[in-house]
Design a protein around this motif. Structure first.
Motif, PDB file in Angstrom:
ATOM      1  N   ALA A 182      50.165  35.324  55.168  1.00  0.00           N
ATOM      2  CA  ALA A 182      50.704  34.079  55.712  1.00  0.00           C
ATOM      3  C   ALA A 182      49.564  33.134  56.049  1.00  0.00           C
ATOM      4  CB  ALA A 182      51.552  34.340  56.946  1.00  0.00           C
ATOM      5  N   ARG A 183      49.558  31.976  55.406  1.00  0.00           N
ATOM      6  CA  ARG A 183      48.586  30.947  55.750  1.00  0.00           C
ATOM      7  C   ARG A 183      49.018  30.234  57.027  1.00  0.00           C
ATOM      8  NH1 ARG A 183      45.810  26.562  51.886  1.00  0.00           N
ATOM      9  NH2 ARG A 183      44.332  28.286  51.806  1.00  0.00           N
ATOM     10  N   GLU A 184      50.322  30.063  57.175  1.00  0.00           N
ATOM     11  CA  GLU A 184      50.899  29.541  58.410  1.00  0.00           C
ATOM     12  C   GLU A 184      52.253  30.209  58.597  1.00  0.00           C
ATOM     13  OE1 GLU A 184      52.834  25.401  57.722  1.00  0.00           O
ATOM     14  OE2 GLU A 184      50.937  25.377  56.645  1.00  0.00           O
ATOM     15  N   GLU A 185      52.910  29.947  59.692  1.00  0.00           N
ATOM     16  CA  GLU A 185      54.166  30.636  59.974  1.00  0.00           C
ATOM     17  C   GLU A 185      55.235  30.267  58.946  1.00  0.00           C
ATOM     18  OE1 GLU A 185      54.464  29.363  64.069  1.00  0.00           O
ATOM     19  OE2 GLU A 185      54.138  31.427  64.748  1.00  0.00           O
ATOM     20  N   ILE A 186      55.922  31.290  58.453  1.00  0.00           N
ATOM     21  CA  ILE A 186      56.958  31.138  57.430  1.00  0.00           C
ATOM     22  C   ILE A 186      58.306  31.088  58.120  1.00  0.00           C
ATOM     23  CG2 ILE A 186      58.013  32.297  55.442  1.00  0.00           C
ATOM     24  CD1 ILE A 186      55.207  33.486  54.872  1.00  0.00           C
ATOM     25  N   ARG A 187      59.245  30.342  57.532  1.00  0.00           N
ATOM     26  CA  ARG A 187      60.545  30.201  58.179  1.00  0.00           C
ATOM     27  C   ARG A 187      61.662  30.141  57.146  1.00  0.00           C
ATOM     28  NH1 ARG A 187      57.952  24.979  59.454  1.00  0.00           N
ATOM     29  NH2 ARG A 187      58.842  23.342  58.141  1.00  0.00           N
ATOM     30  N   ALA A 188      62.907  30.227  57.655  1.00  0.00           N
ATOM     31  CA  ALA A 188      64.065  30.139  56.772  1.00  0.00           C
ATOM     32  C   ALA A 188      64.037  28.804  56.021  1.00  0.00           C
ATOM     33  CB  ALA A 188      65.350  30.263  57.587  1.00  0.00           C
ATOM     34  N   GLY A 189      64.412  28.860  54.753  1.00  0.00           N
ATOM     35  CA  GLY A 189      64.390  27.662  53.916  1.00  0.00           C
ATOM     36  C   GLY A 189      63.189  27.609  52.996  1.00  0.00           C
ATOM     37  N   ASP A 190      62.124  28.351  53.314  1.00  0.00           N
ATOM     38  CA  ASP A 190      60.969  28.396  52.416  1.00  0.00           C
ATOM     39  C   ASP A 190      61.366  29.091  51.115  1.00  0.00           C
ATOM     40  OD1 ASP A 190      59.441  27.091  54.266  1.00  0.00           O
ATOM     41  OD2 ASP A 190      58.438  28.892  55.025  1.00  0.00           O
ATOM     42  N   ARG A 191      60.728  28.690  50.037  1.00  0.00           N
ATOM     43  CA  ARG A 191      61.121  29.150  48.702  1.00  0.00           C
ATOM     44  C   ARG A 191      60.155  30.179  48.142  1.00  0.00           C
ATOM     45  NH1 ARG A 191      66.295  27.135  47.027  1.00  0.00           N
ATOM     46  NH2 ARG A 191      66.694  25.344  48.388  1.00  0.00           N
ATOM     47  N   LEU A 192      60.665  31.020  47.228  1.00  0.00           N
ATOM     48  CA  LEU A 192      59.882  32.081  46.604  1.00  0.00           C
ATOM     49  C   LEU A 192      59.712  31.810  45.121  1.00  0.00           C
ATOM     50  CD1 LEU A 192      61.689  35.170  48.196  1.00  0.00           C
ATOM     51  CD2 LEU A 192      59.684  33.966  49.073  1.00  0.00           C
ATOM     52  N   LEU A 193      58.490  31.890  44.649  1.00  0.00           N
ATOM     53  CA  LEU A 193      58.199  31.809  43.223  1.00  0.00           C
ATOM     54  C   LEU A 193      57.426  33.057  42.820  1.00  0.00           C
ATOM     55  CD1 LEU A 193      57.143  28.066  42.778  1.00  0.00           C
ATOM     56  CD2 LEU A 193      59.316  29.135  42.127  1.00  0.00           C
ATOM     57  N   PRO A 194      57.723  33.641  41.653  1.00  0.00           N
ATOM     58  CA  PRO A 194      57.065  34.893  41.256  1.00  0.00           C
ATOM     59  C   PRO A 194      55.545  34.731  41.194  1.00  0.00           C
ATOM     60  CG  PRO A 194      58.919  34.406  39.818  1.00  0.00           C
ATOM     61  CD  PRO A 194      58.693  33.181  40.654  1.00  0.00           C
ATOM     62  N   GLU A 195      54.863  35.779  41.601  1.00  0.00           N
ATOM     63  CA  GLU A 195      53.404  35.812  41.482  1.00  0.00           C
ATOM     64  C   GLU A 195      53.053  35.834  40.000  1.00  0.00           C
ATOM     65  OE1 GLU A 195      49.424  36.185  43.022  1.00  0.00           O
ATOM     66  OE2 GLU A 195      51.305  35.867  44.085  1.00  0.00           O
ATOM     67  N   PRO A 196      52.292  34.846  39.511  1.00  0.00           N
ATOM     68  CA  PRO A 196      51.976  34.821  38.079  1.00  0.00           C
ATOM     69  C   PRO A 196      50.920  35.861  37.745  1.00  0.00           C
ATOM     70  CG  PRO A 196      50.854  33.042  39.208  1.00  0.00           C
ATOM     71  CD  PRO A 196      51.731  33.709  40.233  1.00  0.00           C
ATOM     72  N   PRO A 197      50.819  36.264  36.477  1.00  0.00           N
ATOM     73  CA  PRO A 197      49.776  37.224  36.093  1.00  0.00           C
ATOM     74  C   PRO A 197      48.400  36.619  36.296  1.00  0.00           C
ATOM     75  CG  PRO A 197      50.825  36.257  34.151  1.00  0.00           C
ATOM     76  CD  PRO A 197      51.629  35.822  35.330  1.00  0.00           C
ATOM     77  N   ARG A 198      47.450  37.466  36.590  1.00  0.00           N
ATOM     78  CA  ARG A 198      46.079  36.988  36.748  1.00  0.00           C
ATOM     79  C   ARG A 198      45.583  36.442  35.419  1.00  0.00           C
ATOM     80  NH1 ARG A 198      44.349  38.633  41.664  1.00  0.00           N
ATOM     81  NH2 ARG A 198      45.302  40.502  42.571  1.00  0.00           N
ATOM     82  N   GLN A 199      44.874  35.325  35.481  1.00  0.00           N
ATOM     83  CA  GLN A 199      44.395  34.688  34.264  1.00  0.00           C
ATOM     84  C   GLN A 199      42.879  34.617  34.265  1.00  0.00           C
ATOM     85  OE1 GLN A 199      46.244  30.872  33.887  1.00  0.00           O
ATOM     86  NE2 GLN A 199      48.265  31.709  33.519  1.00  0.00           N
ATOM     87  N   LEU A 200      42.297  34.785  33.082  1.00  0.00           N
ATOM     88  CA  LEU A 200      40.870  34.631  32.905  1.00  0.00           C
ATOM     89  C   LEU A 200      40.618  33.202  32.470  1.00  0.00           C
ATOM     90  CD1 LEU A 200      38.151  36.175  32.849  1.00  0.00           C
ATOM     91  CD2 LEU A 200      38.546  36.536  30.416  1.00  0.00           C
ATOM     92  N   LEU A 201      39.965  32.426  33.308  1.00  0.00           N
ATOM     93  CA  LEU A 201      39.772  31.010  33.024  1.00  0.00           C
ATOM     94  C   LEU A 201      38.295  30.710  32.869  1.00  0.00           C
ATOM     95  CD1 LEU A 201      42.283  29.518  35.604  1.00  0.00           C
ATOM     96  CD2 LEU A 201      42.654  29.916  33.169  1.00  0.00           C
ATOM     97  N   SER A 202      37.971  29.844  31.927  1.00  0.00           N
ATOM     98  CA  SER A 202      36.591  29.467  31.678  1.00  0.00           C
ATOM     99  C   SER A 202      36.342  28.055  32.176  1.00  0.00           C
ATOM    100  CB  SER A 202      36.293  29.548  30.172  1.00  0.00           C
ATOM    101  OG  SER A 202      35.004  29.044  29.899  1.00  0.00           O
ATOM    102  N   TYR A 203      35.286  27.890  32.957  1.00  0.00           N
ATOM    103  CA  TYR A 203      34.926  26.569  33.452  1.00  0.00           C
ATOM    104  C   TYR A 203      33.573  26.197  32.876  1.00  0.00           C
ATOM    105  CZ  TYR A 203      38.595  27.858  36.640  1.00  0.00           C
ATOM    106  OH  TYR A 203      39.784  28.278  37.163  1.00  0.00           O
ATOM    107  N   THR A 204      33.591  25.465  31.782  1.00  0.00           N
ATOM    108  CA  THR A 204      32.370  25.064  31.107  1.00  0.00           C
ATOM    109  C   THR A 204      32.218  23.569  31.259  1.00  0.00           C
ATOM    110  OG1 THR A 204      32.774  26.815  29.482  1.00  0.00           O
ATOM    111  CG2 THR A 204      31.109  25.185  28.949  1.00  0.00           C
ATOM    112  N   PRO A 205      31.354  23.065  32.145  1.00  0.00           N
ATOM    113  CA  PRO A 205      31.267  21.617  32.389  1.00  0.00           C
ATOM    114  C   PRO A 205      30.905  20.862  31.127  1.00  0.00           C
ATOM    115  CG  PRO A 205      30.007  22.869  34.016  1.00  0.00           C
ATOM    116  CD  PRO A 205      30.410  23.832  32.957  1.00  0.00           C
ATOM    117  N   ARG A 206      31.704  19.861  30.790  1.00  0.00           N
ATOM    118  CA  ARG A 206      31.454  19.056  29.599  1.00  0.00           C
ATOM    119  C   ARG A 206      32.257  17.771  29.704  1.00  0.00           C
ATOM    120  NH1 ARG A 206      35.268  22.819  28.876  1.00  0.00           N
ATOM    121  NH2 ARG A 206      37.047  22.422  27.504  1.00  0.00           N
ATOM    122  N   ALA A 207      31.814  16.762  28.999  1.00  0.00           N
ATOM    123  CA  ALA A 207      32.535  15.494  28.980  1.00  0.00           C
ATOM    124  C   ALA A 207      33.756  15.614  28.073  1.00  0.00           C
ATOM    125  CB  ALA A 207      31.629  14.384  28.484  1.00  0.00           C
TER     126      ALA A 207
END
Length: 404
Positions: free
Chosen positions: A276-301
């Motif tokens: 919990a980042r902050e207190e959770i309450r009724a009405g908050d929504r649930l979305l499935p945890e996505p699969p872990r992804q391997l992402l490449s960050y190669t700085p370029r224009a």
């Protein structure tokens, strides 16, 4: 204890590339992916390495040699050598075809700056060139990870790892139709880690366990519209991340007799709050945890010119101005050809003023001033998250974005 030796003869110039580390959303680099090098890519890199860049593109204090240290990043070393750090592929003998297959450089390696022929090249052997032979020795160290896990990251991973799993941009209906928390155990109104709660889906989409690993969900709150400052188009909705939950029992129904009639009631699914980042309450929504992804960050224009690029918002509650290493949303996404690693310049949008100094009332538009750089790390369809890399002023929503 393990000593790693890399044969420089096998990869004469490819090893001289400062490739970007593929960052994992799981905040670990131990499982970084090894990218294969094709003969065509090897030949292209060698040819480009022979060309180098003009000496005028080097920073005034570019060192003749530099030993890579633990904690270094690709961007920091690029800035050490280049006036335009996003041009690193030209210095390290790469071209655009190699960016999809970034190579690694590791702590302990020594970089040598070759300035022969009025052009600059960066190699791992003193004197540069493309000769065969020789070995590159890395400092011995005690470790549990493979050598791939020691690869140099493009940026400080801690700056963007939370944004790989926490904020999310969705369309208008996604959160409205997502399963929602309906109650806490023991009539709890505010929920935190370790609490049990109950949730249900839409009538035609009940919240059910699925085969496979434990069912994990992210918990989000009301989404905020992201509006294009230039066109007023709604680019998406930024959902507020508040925590994570684990599904324990599926939603079901129960039939019973009431007043002589058979009545079917919904029995909500059972979930446990696991973060919990902050207190959770009724009405908050649930979305499935996505699969872990391997992402490449190669700085370029970006390859294509950026037109009508703008900062949409600065991430955070009621934050108006962006600081260095802060995350912003921009009005360009996958549909515009934006990819992870694209670097853009930030321009302060010059004010429109009334000039009364000449005795009249002339309308003037002050020039746009370049005030920093940012790099995209998570593109969505119409919008992207980007990290502010450098600033000499305070960027804000509405500021312009152009090719660097």
């Amino acid at each position: 204890m393990k000593t790693t030796r890399l044969n420089a003869g096998l990869r004469p110039n490819i090893l001289a590339t400062l490739g970007a580390l593929a960052l994992l959303g799981s905040a670990t680099v131990a499982n970084a992916q090894n990218y294969p090098v094709t003969p065509a890519q090897r030949a292209t890199a060698q040819q480009t390495a022979q060309t180098g860049i003009p000496l005028s593109e080097l920073t005034p204090n570019a060192p003749d040699e530099y030993t890579v240290k633990s904690g270094d990043t690709l961007w920091a070393i690029s800035r050490l050598y280049l006036r335009s750090p996003w041009r690193w592929p030209e210095l390290w003998g790469m071209n655009l075809s190699d960016i999809a297959n970034p190579h690694r450089i590791y702590p302990g390696q020594v970089l040598f700056l070759d300035k022969t022929g009025g052009r600059a090249r960066l190699t791992l052997r003193r004197g540069g060139g493309s000769g065969e032979g020789g070995t590159i020795k890395l400092s011995p160290r005690t470790r549990q990870d493979t050598v791939t896990g020691l690869a140099l990251p493009t940026l400080n991973p801690a700056l963007i790892e939370p944004f790989l799993s926490e904020p999310i941009v969705v369309d208008e209906d996604t959160l409205k139709t997502a399963p929602r928390i309906v109650a806490g155990n023991d009539s709890r109104v505010l929920l935190s880690r370790g609490d049990r709660a109950y949730a249900r889906g839409e009538p035609n989409a009940p919240l059910l366990e699925k085969a496979g690993p434990i069912n994990q969900f992210r918990v989000f709150r009301t989404a905020t519209p992201l509006k294009d400052p230039a066109t007023s188009e709604i680019l998406g909705y930024e959902a507020q991340y508040v925590g994570k939950a684990q599904l324990q029992r599926s939603e079901s129904t129960q039939t019973m007799m009431e007043a002589g009639k058979e009545v079917t009631n919904v029995v909500p699914a059972t979930i446990d709050i696991v973060a919990a980042r902050e207190e959770i309450r009724a009405g908050d929504r649930l979305l499935p945890e996505p699969p872990r992804q391997l992402l490449s960050y190669t700085p370029r224009a970006p390859i294509d010119p950026i037109t009508d690029g703008r900062i949409v918002s600065v991430y955070g509650n009621a934050v108006q101005f962006a600081a260095q290493n802060q995350v912003v949303a921009i009005n360009k996404g996958i549909r515009d050809g934006i990819e992870s690693g694209h670097v853009m310049a930030i321009l302060k949008n010059g004010e429109t003023i009334i000039d009364r100094t000449g005795g009249g009332k002339d309308t003037l538009k002050l020039p746009n001033e370049r005030i920093g750089l940012l790099m995209v790390f998570r593109p969505f369809e119409k919008v992207s998250y980007a990290l502010v890399l450098e600033i000499n002023d305070t960027p804000k929503a509405g500021d312009l974005l152009v090719n660097p």
